[in-house]
Motif scaffolding. Structure first.
Motif, PDB file in Angstrom:
ATOM      1  N   PHE A  15       0.843  -1.239  -0.232  1.00  0.00           N
ATOM      2  CA  PHE A  15       0.026   0.216  -0.140  1.00  0.00           C
ATOM      3  C   PHE A  15       0.871   1.279   0.053  1.00  0.00           C
ATOM      4  O   PHE A  15       1.779   1.300   0.790  1.00  0.00           O
ATOM      5  CB  PHE A  15      -0.930  -0.135   1.123  1.00  0.00           C
ATOM      6  N   ARG A  18       4.503   0.391   0.588  1.00  0.00           N
ATOM      7  CA  ARG A  18       4.726  -0.222   1.817  1.00  0.00           C
ATOM      8  C   ARG A  18       4.120  -1.595   1.863  1.00  0.00           C
ATOM      9  O   ARG A  18       3.207  -1.786   1.733  1.00  0.00           O
ATOM     10  CB  ARG A  18       4.224   0.852   3.158  1.00  0.00           C
ATOM     11  N   VAL A  20       2.692  -4.568   3.253  1.00  0.00           N
ATOM     12  CA  VAL A  20       1.942  -4.737   4.504  1.00  0.00           C
ATOM     13  C   VAL A  20       1.814  -6.434   4.578  1.00  0.00           C
ATOM     14  O   VAL A  20       1.601  -6.885   5.729  1.00  0.00           O
ATOM     15  CB  VAL A  20       0.425  -3.999   4.139  1.00  0.00           C
ATOM     16  N   PRO A  39       0.137  -8.633  15.611  1.00  0.00           N
ATOM     17  CA  PRO A  39      -0.555  -7.413  16.265  1.00  0.00           C
ATOM     18  C   PRO A  39      -1.336  -6.586  15.207  1.00  0.00           C
ATOM     19  O   PRO A  39      -1.553  -6.974  14.197  1.00  0.00           O
ATOM     20  CB  PRO A  39       0.844  -6.566  16.600  1.00  0.00           C
ATOM     21  N   ASN A  40      -2.007  -5.594  15.710  1.00  0.00           N
ATOM     22  CA  ASN A  40      -2.903  -4.598  15.039  1.00  0.00           C
ATOM     23  C   ASN A  40      -2.116  -4.230  13.598  1.00  0.00           C
ATOM     24  O   ASN A  40      -0.744  -3.753  13.964  1.00  0.00           O
ATOM     25  CB  ASN A  40      -3.415  -3.440  15.963  1.00  0.00           C
ATOM     26  N   GLY A  41      -2.870  -4.200  12.557  1.00  0.00           N
ATOM     27  CA  GLY A  41      -2.086  -3.812  11.533  1.00  0.00           C
ATOM     28  C   GLY A  41      -0.797  -4.485  10.880  1.00  0.00           C
ATOM     29  O   GLY A  41      -0.014  -4.304   9.977  1.00  0.00           O
ATOM     30  N   ALA A  42      -0.974  -5.758  11.478  1.00  0.00           N
ATOM     31  CA  ALA A  42       0.106  -6.941  10.940  1.00  0.00           C
ATOM     32  C   ALA A  42       0.026  -7.141   9.608  1.00  0.00           C
ATOM     33  O   ALA A  42       0.852  -7.930   9.064  1.00  0.00           O
ATOM     34  CB  ALA A  42      -0.029  -7.964  11.670  1.00  0.00           C
ATOM     35  N   GLY A  43      -1.185  -7.037   8.911  1.00  0.00           N
ATOM     36  CA  GLY A  43      -1.694  -7.596   7.473  1.00  0.00           C
ATOM     37  C   GLY A  43      -2.303  -8.816   7.470  1.00  0.00           C
ATOM     38  O   GLY A  43      -2.443  -9.445   6.232  1.00  0.00           O
ATOM     39  N   LYS A  44      -2.988  -9.323   8.706  1.00  0.00           N
ATOM     40  CA  LYS A  44      -3.678 -10.439   8.688  1.00  0.00           C
ATOM     41  C   LYS A  44      -4.900 -10.384   7.868  1.00  0.00           C
ATOM     42  O   LYS A  44      -5.292 -11.187   6.825  1.00  0.00           O
ATOM     43  CB  LYS A  44      -4.030 -10.620  10.049  1.00  0.00           C
ATOM     44  N   THR A  45      -5.628  -9.123   7.722  1.00  0.00           N
ATOM     45  CA  THR A  45      -6.863  -9.272   7.092  1.00  0.00           C
ATOM     46  C   THR A  45      -6.759  -9.327   5.551  1.00  0.00           C
ATOM     47  O   THR A  45      -7.271  -9.618   4.634  1.00  0.00           O
ATOM     48  CB  THR A  45      -7.951  -7.984   7.472  1.00  0.00           C
ATOM     49  N   THR A  46      -5.504  -8.316   5.384  1.00  0.00           N
ATOM     50  CA  THR A  46      -5.063  -8.053   3.724  1.00  0.00           C
ATOM     51  C   THR A  46      -4.517  -9.654   3.247  1.00  0.00           C
ATOM     52  O   THR A  46      -5.156  -9.728   1.927  1.00  0.00           O
ATOM     53  CB  THR A  46      -3.952  -7.180   3.768  1.00  0.00           C
ATOM     54  N   GLU A 146     -11.651 -13.609  12.575  1.00  0.00           N
ATOM     55  CA  GLU A 146     -11.846 -13.356  14.268  1.00  0.00           C
ATOM     56  C   GLU A 146     -13.384 -13.829  14.521  1.00  0.00           C
ATOM     57  O   GLU A 146     -14.254 -13.013  14.783  1.00  0.00           O
ATOM     58  CB  GLU A 146     -11.730 -11.643  14.334  1.00  0.00           C
ATOM     59  N   HIS A 179      -7.525 -13.033  17.739  1.00  0.00           N
ATOM     60  CA  HIS A 179      -6.748 -12.415  18.557  1.00  0.00           C
ATOM     61  C   HIS A 179      -6.881 -12.902  19.976  1.00  0.00           C
ATOM     62  O   HIS A 179      -6.106 -12.485  20.969  1.00  0.00           O
ATOM     63  CB  HIS A 179      -7.297 -11.040  18.770  1.00  0.00           C
TER      64      HIS A 179
HETATM   65  N1  LIG Z   1      -6.928  -0.350   1.345  1.00  0.00           N
HETATM   66  C1  LIG Z   1      -6.095   0.102   1.913  1.00  0.00           C
HETATM   67  N2  LIG Z   1      -5.379   1.048   1.535  1.00  0.00           N
HETATM   68  C2  LIG Z   1      -4.208   1.436   2.316  1.00  0.00           C
HETATM   69  N3  LIG Z   1      -3.733   0.714   3.297  1.00  0.00           N
HETATM   70  C3  LIG Z   1      -4.555  -0.138   3.867  1.00  0.00           C
HETATM   71  C4  LIG Z   1      -5.590  -0.661   3.250  1.00  0.00           C
HETATM   72  N4  LIG Z   1      -6.043  -1.887   3.817  1.00  0.00           N
HETATM   73  C5  LIG Z   1      -5.233  -1.787   4.856  1.00  0.00           C
HETATM   74  N5  LIG Z   1      -4.555  -0.949   5.028  1.00  0.00           N
HETATM   75  C6  LIG Z   1      -3.338  -0.706   5.928  1.00  0.00           C
HETATM   76  O1  LIG Z   1      -2.235  -2.118   5.941  1.00  0.00           O
HETATM   77  C7  LIG Z   1      -2.183  -2.290   7.118  1.00  0.00           C
HETATM   78  C8  LIG Z   1      -2.643  -3.903   7.530  1.00  0.00           C
HETATM   79  O2  LIG Z   1      -3.998  -3.674   7.495  1.00  0.00           O
HETATM   80  P1  LIG Z   1      -4.744  -5.216   7.894  1.00  0.00           P
HETATM   81  O3  LIG Z   1      -6.237  -4.870   8.233  1.00  0.00           O
HETATM   82  O4  LIG Z   1      -4.296  -6.097   7.005  1.00  0.00           O
HETATM   83  O5  LIG Z   1      -4.217  -5.706   9.307  1.00  0.00           O
HETATM   84  P2  LIG Z   1      -4.392  -6.590  10.526  1.00  0.00           P
HETATM   85  O6  LIG Z   1      -3.474  -7.198  10.810  1.00  0.00           O
HETATM   86  O7  LIG Z   1      -5.886  -7.188  10.281  1.00  0.00           O
HETATM   87  O8  LIG Z   1      -5.151  -5.568  11.729  1.00  0.00           O
HETATM   88  P3  LIG Z   1      -6.069  -5.701  12.736  1.00  0.00           P
HETATM   89  O9  LIG Z   1      -5.626  -6.620  13.935  1.00  0.00           O
HETATM   90  O10 LIG Z   1      -6.082  -4.491  13.654  1.00  0.00           O
HETATM   91  O11 LIG Z   1      -7.557  -5.888  12.169  1.00  0.00           O
HETATM   92  C9  LIG Z   1      -2.581  -1.360   8.082  1.00  0.00           C
HETATM   93  O12 LIG Z   1      -1.731  -0.292   8.370  1.00  0.00           O
HETATM   94  C10 LIG Z   1      -3.760  -0.518   7.448  1.00  0.00           C
HETATM   95  O13 LIG Z   1      -4.010   0.776   7.645  1.00  0.00           O
END
Ligand SMILES: Nc1ncnc2c1ncn2[C@@H]1O[C@H](COP(=O)(O)OP(=O)(O)OP(=O)(O)O)[C@@H](O)[C@H]1O
Length: 262
Positions: A15, A18, A20, A39-46, A146, A179
């Motif tokens: 992104f 960067r 992710v 951790p939060n923002g680790a990229g799991k959902t992505t 989750e 989590h």
């Molecule tokens: N469409 C997008 N455009 C830009 N940045 C994004 C986008 N989707 C996610 N991000 C960023 O990518 C990073 C990873 O997001 P992601 O949702 O995959 O994390 P996560 O591990 O699931 O976090 P959480 O535990 O908080 O749900 C975050 O910094 C988020 O802000």
């Protein structure tokens, strides 16, 4: 071994340049229960979105077995609050016949709620409804984001138990984000600790002793989790520390990244 349901090969999602998700390799086979923690923002959902095909991949590859049926359970049931909607109607929106919907609801323990309004379901009932919707597709792969959010601790344990039973019934693969580290440790076969890249992966017992895991989640978390898989195949000193030279069976069979953490 049989062909994997999902293969991630150096999967990378950027992104704004960067990373992710950073060069993640992963295989999910039939019968696997794999939990992605981090951790939060680790990229799991992505990562999950990339498997579902709703996230563009920057480099690397996501390969799915031919004709793979995925049952997806989102984090929350988001519905228009003013729209009256029964459980039955919600399930029929999946396009599956009523008998299949009813049996999926029964399988997830909410068959008695067929005529209830989805708006009045408890957190745990909503999750079971979402699981039933995924189940009605007879998936080869269950993907859960989750699944235990908003469910109380007893309900969470029951939900993870149900996920295991469904894996056995369907002989499907399961990949989920969680989590709830304590439940993860009790309920999963393999843990992937993600912090953009895969910090460490292996059985719950292995990773709770892994330096990369301890670095990510801290010593107290690692210690509290290690209790779940304490094999007593080593000795402790008076402070509870493992005595050097003692056997530490929990250190076998896991993988670690071979590059610096950032
Ligand atoms: N469409 C997008 N455009 C830009 N940045 C994004 C986008 N989707 C996610 N991000 C960023 O990518 C990073 C990873 O997001 P992601 O949702 O995959 O994390 P996560 O591990 O699931 O976090 P959480 O535990 O908080 O749900 C975050 O910094 C988020 O802000």
């Amino acid at each position: 071994m049989t062909e994997p349901l999902v293969t991630l090969d150096h999967l990378t999602v950027l992104f704004d340049e960067r990373p992710v998700v950073d060069r993640v390799n992963l295989k999910v086979h039939r019968g696997d229960i794999i939990t992605v923690i981090g951790p939060n923002g680790a990229g799991k959902t992505t990562l999950i979105k990339a498997i579902l095909g709703i996230q563009k991949v920057s480099s690397g590859q996501v390969s799915l077995q031919k004709n793979l049926v995925i049952g997806y359970v989102p984090q929350h049931l988001t519905l228009e609050a003013t729209l009256p909607l029964s459980v039955k109607r919600f399930m029929l929106l999946s396009g599956k016949p009523l008998a299949k919907c009813a049996s999926a609801l029964a399988r997830t323990g909410v068959g008695h709620l067929l005529d209830a309004s989805v708006h009045h379901l408890s957190g745990g009932e909503k999750q079971r409804l979402l699981l039933a919707r995924a189940l009605a597709r007879k998936p080869d792969l269950l993907v859960l984001d989750e699944p235990a959010q908003g469910v109380d601790i007893n309900g969470q344990a029951a939900l993870y138990d149900l996920i295991r039973q469904l894996r056995d019934d369907l002989n499907c693969g399961v990949i989920m984000i969680s989590h709830d580290l304590h439940l993860v440790m009790a309920a999963t076969d393999k843990v992937i600790c993600l912090n953009q890249h895969v910090c460490c992966s292996g059985t719950p017992a292995d990773i709770s002793h892994d330096p990369a895991f301890i670095e990510t989640f801290g010593q107290p978390v690692a210690e509290s989790l290690a209790v779940y898989h304490h094999h007593h195949n080593h000795r402790h000193d008076l402070h509870g520390n493992v005595v050097a030279g003692g056997q530490h069976g929990a250190h076998t069979g896991h993988e670690e990244c071979d590059h610096a953490h950032h």
